[in-house]
Design a protein around this motif. Sequence first.
Motif, PDB file in Angstrom:
ATOM      1  N   PRO A 200       0.788  -1.241   0.000  1.00  0.00           N
ATOM      2  CA  PRO A 200       0.000   0.000   0.000  1.00  0.00           C
ATOM      3  C   PRO A 200       0.815   1.284   0.000  1.00  0.00           C
ATOM      4  CG  PRO A 200      -0.989  -1.591   1.470  1.00  0.00           C
ATOM      5  CD  PRO A 200       0.328  -2.175   1.043  1.00  0.00           C
ATOM      6  N   ASP A 201       1.886   1.345   0.802  1.00  0.00           N
ATOM      7  CA  ASP A 201       2.669   2.584   0.824  1.00  0.00           C
ATOM      8  C   ASP A 201       3.421   2.788  -0.483  1.00  0.00           C
ATOM      9  OD1 ASP A 201       4.208   0.353   1.525  1.00  0.00           O
ATOM     10  OD2 ASP A 201       5.658   1.556   2.648  1.00  0.00           O
ATOM     11  N   VAL A 202       3.876   1.689  -1.075  1.00  0.00           N
ATOM     12  CA  VAL A 202       4.559   1.781  -2.369  1.00  0.00           C
ATOM     13  C   VAL A 202       3.557   2.161  -3.460  1.00  0.00           C
ATOM     14  CG1 VAL A 202       5.936   0.537  -4.080  1.00  0.00           C
ATOM     15  CG2 VAL A 202       6.278   0.089  -1.636  1.00  0.00           C
ATOM     16  N   ALA A 203       2.347   1.588  -3.376  1.00  0.00           N
ATOM     17  CA  ALA A 203       1.302   1.924  -4.346  1.00  0.00           C
ATOM     18  C   ALA A 203       0.957   3.410  -4.261  1.00  0.00           C
ATOM     19  CB  ALA A 203       0.062   1.074  -4.092  1.00  0.00           C
ATOM     20  N   LEU A 204       0.890   3.933  -3.036  1.00  0.00           N
ATOM     21  CA  LEU A 204       0.608   5.354  -2.857  1.00  0.00           C
ATOM     22  C   LEU A 204       1.720   6.197  -3.473  1.00  0.00           C
ATOM     23  CD1 LEU A 204      -1.076   7.657  -1.681  1.00  0.00           C
ATOM     24  CD2 LEU A 204       0.111   7.310   0.502  1.00  0.00           C
ATOM     25  N   ARG A 205       2.965   5.812  -3.236  1.00  0.00           N
ATOM     26  CA  ARG A 205       4.101   6.537  -3.808  1.00  0.00           C
ATOM     27  C   ARG A 205       4.059   6.508  -5.337  1.00  0.00           C
ATOM     28  NH1 ARG A 205       7.381   8.583  -6.388  1.00  0.00           N
ATOM     29  NH2 ARG A 205       9.507   9.224  -5.869  1.00  0.00           N
ATOM     30  N   GLU A 206       3.738   5.338  -5.894  1.00  0.00           N
ATOM     31  CA  GLU A 206       3.683   5.218  -7.349  1.00  0.00           C
ATOM     32  C   GLU A 206       2.520   6.013  -7.926  1.00  0.00           C
ATOM     33  OE1 GLU A 206       5.804   3.676  -9.605  1.00  0.00           O
ATOM     34  OE2 GLU A 206       7.038   3.834  -7.806  1.00  0.00           O
ATOM     35  N   TRP A 207       1.396   6.019  -7.206  1.00  0.00           N
ATOM     36  CA  TRP A 207       0.257   6.778  -7.711  1.00  0.00           C
ATOM     37  C   TRP A 207       0.560   8.274  -7.710  1.00  0.00           C
ATOM     38  CZ3 TRP A 207      -3.347  10.515  -6.425  1.00  0.00           C
ATOM     39  CH2 TRP A 207      -4.458  10.597  -7.268  1.00  0.00           C
ATOM     40  N   LEU A 208       1.214   8.737  -6.650  1.00  0.00           N
ATOM     41  CA  LEU A 208       1.598  10.150  -6.610  1.00  0.00           C
ATOM     42  C   LEU A 208       2.605  10.471  -7.712  1.00  0.00           C
ATOM     43  CD1 LEU A 208       1.839  10.763  -2.763  1.00  0.00           C
ATOM     44  CD2 LEU A 208       0.058  11.544  -4.328  1.00  0.00           C
ATOM     45  N   ALA A 209       3.454   9.510  -8.040  1.00  0.00           N
ATOM     46  CA  ALA A 209       4.382   9.701  -9.161  1.00  0.00           C
ATOM     47  C   ALA A 209       3.603   9.767 -10.471  1.00  0.00           C
ATOM     48  CB  ALA A 209       5.410   8.573  -9.202  1.00  0.00           C
ATOM     49  N   HIS A 210       2.566   8.916 -10.598  1.00  0.00           N
ATOM     50  CA  HIS A 210       1.689   8.982 -11.761  1.00  0.00           C
ATOM     51  C   HIS A 210       1.058  10.373 -11.859  1.00  0.00           C
ATOM     52  CE1 HIS A 210       2.113   4.713 -12.229  1.00  0.00           C
ATOM     53  NE2 HIS A 210       1.067   4.583 -13.031  1.00  0.00           N
ATOM     54  N   PHE A 211       0.594  10.862 -10.713  1.00  0.00           N
ATOM     55  CA  PHE A 211      -0.014  12.182 -10.672  1.00  0.00           C
ATOM     56  C   PHE A 211       0.988  13.243 -11.110  1.00  0.00           C
ATOM     57  CE2 PHE A 211      -0.893  16.160  -8.434  1.00  0.00           C
ATOM     58  CZ  PHE A 211      -2.203  16.400  -8.810  1.00  0.00           C
ATOM     59  N   SER A 212       2.221  13.095 -10.662  1.00  0.00           N
ATOM     60  CA  SER A 212       3.274  14.040 -11.033  1.00  0.00           C
ATOM     61  C   SER A 212       3.479  14.056 -12.538  1.00  0.00           C
ATOM     62  CB  SER A 212       4.581  13.658 -10.328  1.00  0.00           C
ATOM     63  OG  SER A 212       5.658  14.418 -10.823  1.00  0.00           O
ATOM     64  N   GLY A 213       3.623  12.861 -13.115  1.00  0.00           N
ATOM     65  CA  GLY A 213       3.802  12.780 -14.554  1.00  0.00           C
ATOM     66  C   GLY A 213       2.592  13.299 -15.315  1.00  0.00           C
ATOM     67  N   TYR A 214       1.431  13.013 -14.774  1.00  0.00           N
ATOM     68  CA  TYR A 214       0.181  13.467 -15.378  1.00  0.00           C
ATOM     69  C   TYR A 214       0.129  14.991 -15.427  1.00  0.00           C
ATOM     70  CZ  TYR A 214      -4.783  14.720 -15.167  1.00  0.00           C
ATOM     71  OH  TYR A 214      -5.993  15.311 -15.352  1.00  0.00           O
ATOM     72  N   ILE A 215       0.481  15.615 -14.305  1.00  0.00           N
ATOM     73  CA  ILE A 215       0.469  17.075 -14.252  1.00  0.00           C
ATOM     74  C   ILE A 215       1.485  17.662 -15.230  1.00  0.00           C
ATOM     75  CG2 ILE A 215       1.108  19.037 -12.799  1.00  0.00           C
ATOM     76  CD1 ILE A 215      -1.699  18.073 -12.322  1.00  0.00           C
ATOM     77  N   ASN A 216       2.640  17.035 -15.304  1.00  0.00           N
ATOM     78  CA  ASN A 216       3.690  17.566 -16.164  1.00  0.00           C
ATOM     79  C   ASN A 216       3.319  17.549 -17.640  1.00  0.00           C
ATOM     80  OD1 ASN A 216       5.439  18.226 -14.092  1.00  0.00           O
ATOM     81  ND2 ASN A 216       6.447  16.233 -14.107  1.00  0.00           N
ATOM     82  N   THR A 217       2.372  16.686 -18.025  1.00  0.00           N
ATOM     83  CA  THR A 217       1.942  16.646 -19.425  1.00  0.00           C
ATOM     84  C   THR A 217       0.733  17.530 -19.674  1.00  0.00           C
ATOM     85  OG1 THR A 217       0.485  14.739 -19.068  1.00  0.00           O
ATOM     86  CG2 THR A 217       2.777  14.278 -19.665  1.00  0.00           C
ATOM     87  N   LYS A 218       0.281  18.231 -18.627  1.00  0.00           N
ATOM     88  CA  LYS A 218      -0.936  19.023 -18.751  1.00  0.00           C
ATOM     89  C   LYS A 218      -0.669  20.518 -18.566  1.00  0.00           C
ATOM     90  CE  LYS A 218      -3.597  15.464 -19.323  1.00  0.00           C
ATOM     91  NZ  LYS A 218      -2.480  14.546 -19.556  1.00  0.00           N
ATOM     92  N   ARG A 219       0.557  20.948 -18.848  1.00  0.00           N
ATOM     93  CA  ARG A 219       0.874  22.359 -18.652  1.00  0.00           C
ATOM     94  C   ARG A 219      -0.087  23.258 -19.427  1.00  0.00           C
ATOM     95  NH1 ARG A 219       3.511  21.999 -14.108  1.00  0.00           N
ATOM     96  NH2 ARG A 219       5.564  21.049 -14.264  1.00  0.00           N
ATOM     97  N   GLY A 220      -0.413  22.870 -20.636  1.00  0.00           N
ATOM     98  CA  GLY A 220      -1.288  23.692 -21.453  1.00  0.00           C
ATOM     99  C   GLY A 220      -2.701  23.770 -20.932  1.00  0.00           C
ATOM    100  N   MET A 221      -3.074  22.843 -20.041  1.00  0.00           N
ATOM    101  CA  MET A 221      -4.416  22.837 -19.473  1.00  0.00           C
ATOM    102  C   MET A 221      -4.407  23.360 -18.043  1.00  0.00           C
ATOM    103  SD  MET A 221      -5.848  19.184 -20.881  1.00  0.00           S
ATOM    104  CE  MET A 221      -7.530  19.507 -20.313  1.00  0.00           C
TER     105      MET A 221
END
Length: 198
Positions: free
Chosen positions: A89-110
Motif C-alpha cells: 500500500p505505501d509503495v502503491a501510494l508513492r507510485e500513484w503520486l508519481a503517476h499524478f506528477s507525470g500526469y500534471i507535467n503533461t498538462k501544462r497547457g491545461m
Amino acid sequence: MNTTPTGLTRHGRADAQRNRQLLLDAALVAFAQHGIDASLEAIARNAGVGIGTLYRHFPTREALALAAYQHDVERLCEAADELLQTLAPDVALREWLAHFSGYINTKRGMSDVIRAVLTDPQPYYAGLNIRERMQSAVKTLLSHGTAAGVIRHDIDAEVVMLAMIGYWYASAGQTKPHQATRLLDLLIDGLRVGKQGS
C-alpha cells in the motif's frame, strides 16, 4: 432494427461513441501541447472527423477541454486500484503520486482548467465530480495503507489532496526533476507510520 429514442441504430451509437473517444484523445494531446486555445479544426482533423462532429459532441471549447480532462482523470483514478493489486500500500501510494506528477507535467497547457477544477467551488466544476474522484482514489490508497499498518491514521485524503495541489504549484515553476522526486519522497515519509513523530 434496434434503435434508440432518437433513431440511432446500435451501429450509429457505436460510431458516435468511437468518435467521441477519438476527439477526447486528440484534444488531450492538443491542449497539452498548445494550451486551451488549441485549434479545434486540428483536433477534429487529428481525430479523423469533421468539425461538425466535434461540435455535436462538444458545443464549446470549454466543454471539450473539461470532458477531455475528466476522461484523463478517470484513467488516473483507476490506476489506484491497479497499483494496489501488485504493490504494498505505501509503495502503491508513492507510485500513484508519481503517476499524478507525470500526469500534471503533461498538462501544462491545461493549467487553467486544472486549477479551476481543483480549487473552484462553483457548481459547474463540482458537478463534474473530478475532485471527488481524485479524493476517492487517495482515500482508497490511504485506507489500504492504514489497514496494513504502514500509513498513519491521522492523515485524511483532503490533506493529501492539498499537498498534491501544493506539489503541482511547486512543480509548475523552476523545480528540477530530482527536486520534484525529493518532494514526493518527503510527502510519503510524512505519511508513513514511524515518521514525523507518529
